[in-house]
Design a protein around this motif. Sequence first.
Motif, PDB file in Angstrom:
ATOM      1  N   GLY A 119      23.155  59.703   3.090  1.00  0.00           N
ATOM      2  CA  GLY A 119      23.955  60.833   2.618  1.00  0.00           C
ATOM      3  C   GLY A 119      24.704  60.488   1.355  1.00  0.00           C
ATOM      4  N   ALA A 120      26.037  60.537   1.414  1.00  0.00           N
ATOM      5  CA  ALA A 120      26.872  60.305   0.248  1.00  0.00           C
ATOM      6  C   ALA A 120      27.235  58.840   0.069  1.00  0.00           C
ATOM      7  CB  ALA A 120      28.149  61.147   0.347  1.00  0.00           C
ATOM      8  N   MET A 121      26.534  57.935   0.749  1.00  0.00           N
ATOM      9  CA  MET A 121      26.856  56.511   0.666  1.00  0.00           C
ATOM     10  C   MET A 121      25.587  55.690   0.510  1.00  0.00           C
ATOM     11  SD  MET A 121      29.010  54.217   3.463  1.00  0.00           S
ATOM     12  CE  MET A 121      30.592  55.007   3.113  1.00  0.00           C
ATOM     13  N   ASP A 122      25.638  54.707  -0.389  1.00  0.00           N
ATOM     14  CA  ASP A 122      24.561  53.734  -0.549  1.00  0.00           C
ATOM     15  C   ASP A 122      25.051  52.370  -0.087  1.00  0.00           C
ATOM     16  OD1 ASP A 122      22.680  55.450  -1.518  1.00  0.00           O
ATOM     17  OD2 ASP A 122      22.843  54.840  -3.610  1.00  0.00           O
ATOM     18  N   VAL A 123      24.178  51.632   0.603  1.00  0.00           N
ATOM     19  CA  VAL A 123      24.527  50.298   1.082  1.00  0.00           C
ATOM     20  C   VAL A 123      23.464  49.312   0.608  1.00  0.00           C
ATOM     21  CG1 VAL A 123      24.972  48.861   3.099  1.00  0.00           C
ATOM     22  CG2 VAL A 123      25.673  51.260   3.111  1.00  0.00           C
ATOM     23  N   LYS A 124      23.915  48.270  -0.089  1.00  0.00           N
ATOM     24  CA  LYS A 124      23.033  47.240  -0.642  1.00  0.00           C
ATOM     25  C   LYS A 124      23.177  45.961   0.183  1.00  0.00           C
ATOM     26  CE  LYS A 124      22.801  44.323  -4.793  1.00  0.00           C
ATOM     27  NZ  LYS A 124      23.426  44.095  -6.119  1.00  0.00           N
ATOM     28  N   VAL A 125      22.027  45.387   0.588  1.00  0.00           N
ATOM     29  CA  VAL A 125      22.021  44.269   1.535  1.00  0.00           C
ATOM     30  C   VAL A 125      21.080  43.173   1.042  1.00  0.00           C
ATOM     31  CG1 VAL A 125      21.694  43.667   3.957  1.00  0.00           C
ATOM     32  CG2 VAL A 125      22.198  46.034   3.329  1.00  0.00           C
ATOM     33  N   LEU A 145      30.395  46.221   8.965  1.00  0.00           N
ATOM     34  CA  LEU A 145      29.651  44.970   8.818  1.00  0.00           C
ATOM     35  C   LEU A 145      29.898  44.052  10.012  1.00  0.00           C
ATOM     36  CD1 LEU A 145      27.824  43.256   7.004  1.00  0.00           C
ATOM     37  CD2 LEU A 145      29.881  42.294   5.973  1.00  0.00           C
ATOM     38  N   PHE A 146      28.799  43.582  10.635  1.00  0.00           N
ATOM     39  CA  PHE A 146      28.887  42.639  11.748  1.00  0.00           C
ATOM     40  C   PHE A 146      28.705  41.208  11.263  1.00  0.00           C
ATOM     41  CE2 PHE A 146      28.609  46.542  13.903  1.00  0.00           C
ATOM     42  CZ  PHE A 146      28.926  46.369  15.243  1.00  0.00           C
ATOM     43  N   THR A 147      27.649  40.944  10.490  1.00  0.00           N
ATOM     44  CA  THR A 147      27.426  39.607   9.940  1.00  0.00           C
ATOM     45  C   THR A 147      26.916  39.737   8.515  1.00  0.00           C
ATOM     46  OG1 THR A 147      25.116  39.480  10.690  1.00  0.00           O
ATOM     47  CG2 THR A 147      26.807  38.688  12.207  1.00  0.00           C
ATOM     48  N   GLY A 148      27.105  38.676   7.707  1.00  0.00           N
ATOM     49  CA  GLY A 148      26.564  38.655   6.349  1.00  0.00           C
ATOM     50  C   GLY A 148      27.452  39.341   5.337  1.00  0.00           C
ATOM     51  N   LYS A 149      26.831  40.094   4.437  1.00  0.00           N
ATOM     52  CA  LYS A 149      27.559  40.721   3.334  1.00  0.00           C
ATOM     53  C   LYS A 149      26.803  41.962   2.876  1.00  0.00           C
ATOM     54  CE  LYS A 149      29.223  37.939   0.260  1.00  0.00           C
ATOM     55  NZ  LYS A 149      29.329  36.990  -0.882  1.00  0.00           N
ATOM     56  N   VAL A 150      27.530  43.052   2.630  1.00  0.00           N
ATOM     57  CA  VAL A 150      26.933  44.263   2.077  1.00  0.00           C
ATOM     58  C   VAL A 150      27.831  44.815   0.984  1.00  0.00           C
ATOM     59  CG1 VAL A 150      25.728  44.936   4.205  1.00  0.00           C
ATOM     60  CG2 VAL A 150      28.030  45.802   3.775  1.00  0.00           C
ATOM     61  N   GLN A 151      27.227  45.531   0.072  1.00  0.00           N
ATOM     62  CA  GLN A 151      27.972  46.272  -0.950  1.00  0.00           C
ATOM     63  C   GLN A 151      27.836  47.755  -0.661  1.00  0.00           C
ATOM     64  OE1 GLN A 151      27.720  45.419  -5.376  1.00  0.00           O
ATOM     65  NE2 GLN A 151      26.740  47.431  -5.310  1.00  0.00           N
ATOM     66  N   VAL A 152      28.970  48.447  -0.562  1.00  0.00           N
ATOM     67  CA  VAL A 152      28.978  49.860  -0.218  1.00  0.00           C
ATOM     68  C   VAL A 152      29.465  50.665  -1.414  1.00  0.00           C
ATOM     69  CG1 VAL A 152      29.871  51.603   1.360  1.00  0.00           C
ATOM     70  CG2 VAL A 152      29.460  49.281   2.180  1.00  0.00           C
ATOM     71  N   ASP A 157      31.826  58.674  -6.210  1.00  0.00           N
ATOM     72  CA  ASP A 157      32.721  57.900  -7.070  1.00  0.00           C
ATOM     73  C   ASP A 157      32.234  56.454  -7.076  1.00  0.00           C
ATOM     74  OD1 ASP A 157      34.709  56.751  -8.535  1.00  0.00           O
ATOM     75  OD2 ASP A 157      36.374  57.470  -7.297  1.00  0.00           O
ATOM     76  N   VAL A 158      31.237  56.172  -7.891  1.00  0.00           N
ATOM     77  CA  VAL A 158      30.590  54.859  -7.872  1.00  0.00           C
ATOM     78  C   VAL A 158      31.509  53.745  -8.349  1.00  0.00           C
ATOM     79  CG1 VAL A 158      28.270  55.816  -8.104  1.00  0.00           C
ATOM     80  CG2 VAL A 158      29.593  55.275 -10.169  1.00  0.00           C
ATOM     81  N   VAL A 171      34.798  53.512   4.709  1.00  0.00           N
ATOM     82  CA  VAL A 171      34.782  54.904   5.145  1.00  0.00           C
ATOM     83  C   VAL A 171      34.920  55.824   3.938  1.00  0.00           C
ATOM     84  CG1 VAL A 171      35.903  56.642   6.580  1.00  0.00           C
ATOM     85  CG2 VAL A 171      35.872  54.248   7.329  1.00  0.00           C
ATOM     86  N   TRP A 172      34.021  56.787   3.843  1.00  0.00           N
ATOM     87  CA  TRP A 172      34.126  57.843   2.838  1.00  0.00           C
ATOM     88  C   TRP A 172      34.414  59.146   3.562  1.00  0.00           C
ATOM     89  CZ3 TRP A 172      35.079  58.824  -1.997  1.00  0.00           C
ATOM     90  CH2 TRP A 172      34.759  60.068  -2.548  1.00  0.00           C
ATOM     91  N   ASP A 173      35.593  59.736   3.259  1.00  0.00           N
ATOM     92  CA  ASP A 173      35.996  60.999   3.872  1.00  0.00           C
ATOM     93  C   ASP A 173      35.471  62.142   3.008  1.00  0.00           C
ATOM     94  OD1 ASP A 173      37.574  63.377   4.595  1.00  0.00           O
ATOM     95  OD2 ASP A 173      38.732  61.982   5.829  1.00  0.00           O
ATOM     96  N   LEU A 174      34.551  62.914   3.558  1.00  0.00           N
ATOM     97  CA  LEU A 174      33.905  63.973   2.788  1.00  0.00           C
ATOM     98  C   LEU A 174      34.850  65.123   2.474  1.00  0.00           C
ATOM     99  CD1 LEU A 174      30.576  64.033   4.814  1.00  0.00           C
ATOM    100  CD2 LEU A 174      30.865  63.143   2.509  1.00  0.00           C
ATOM    101  N   GLN A 175      35.911  65.299   3.274  1.00  0.00           N
ATOM    102  CA  GLN A 175      36.837  66.402   3.049  1.00  0.00           C
ATOM    103  C   GLN A 175      37.894  66.049   2.013  1.00  0.00           C
ATOM    104  OE1 GLN A 175      38.225  67.283   7.035  1.00  0.00           O
ATOM    105  NE2 GLN A 175      36.496  68.647   7.451  1.00  0.00           N
ATOM    106  N   THR A 176      38.499  64.881   2.164  1.00  0.00           N
ATOM    107  CA  THR A 176      39.553  64.481   1.228  1.00  0.00           C
ATOM    108  C   THR A 176      38.995  63.740   0.021  1.00  0.00           C
ATOM    109  OG1 THR A 176      39.933  62.347   2.331  1.00  0.00           O
ATOM    110  CG2 THR A 176      41.139  64.270   3.168  1.00  0.00           C
ATOM    111  N   ARG A 177      37.707  63.332   0.099  1.00  0.00           N
ATOM    112  CA  ARG A 177      37.057  62.561  -0.954  1.00  0.00           C
ATOM    113  C   ARG A 177      37.805  61.250  -1.209  1.00  0.00           C
ATOM    114  NH1 ARG A 177      33.163  65.416  -3.415  1.00  0.00           N
ATOM    115  NH2 ARG A 177      33.175  64.161  -5.316  1.00  0.00           N
TER     116      ARG A 177
END
Length: 270
Positions: A119-125, A145-152, A157-158, A171-177
């Motif tokens: 959706g409105a979020m990209d996750v790089k692993v 995130l449970f283990t390792g590292k991710v970029q969200v 708003d990149v 967390v990205w809040d779709l209502q309050t942005r």
Amino acid sequence: EPGRSKAMITLANGEKIVLGDKKQQLIGEDGTLLNLDSAVVEYKGKQKTPALVYNTIDIPIGGEYQLVLADGTKVWLNADSKLRFPVSFTAERREVYLEGEAYFEVAKDSAREFWVHAGAMDVKVLGTSFNIKAYKDASRISTTLFTGKVQVTPLADVSHKVVLVPGQQAVWDLQTRQFSVVEANLEHVGAWKNGLFVFHEENIEVVARQIERWYGVKFVYRLDRREQYTLNGYFSKDESLKTLLDIFTFISGLEFEMDGNIVYVKNKME
């Protein structure tokens, strides 16, 4: 009755295969081998052509399923979810597209990043385990995130991209942005994958959405100020809905009346 392992695969040629009934092997038109089981579908082998060929797995309400991608990445999909993915990763980046909720254990591959578009979020692993919740009817999208590292990265708003460490939730809040990073209760977040509902001061409407997806029912409210009613506890997803509602009645100050697949919610004092 509670949900169970069930799903449907849509192949690139449009053919649909219902999963969860029996074991079988299938060789796709691209040469990819699919091992179909009652609870897991696994992709093996290589495509004959370098072009990306996509399949889609749909998990209905009242279902869940596990998927093993061609690179060895394991994906657990929650009820009412969908994942679009290449049958073999032939490009420089491994990319999949999620609607709903899934838990990923990504196979390490230093040469190819793994991306989840939710959706409105990209996750790089690069190689890690994490949970993404991105239902269309929810007001928030979250990555835990449970283990390792991710970029969200929130796509709206990149500039707010963030690298998580284990135990954090973006967390990205779709209502309050608004974009935020908080400490997460990993046991709580991963409970669905382990056969549990876990609620900690959870609003009744949030609880009801999870129950709706697992049992295939619809909650209708006959009370004011829903925000004041919260639930706590650990509950097995194998319980019948009636058993759960009886417990909720005992601990919540609410009453639940079932009529077919409709559950009416009202104040116990009425």
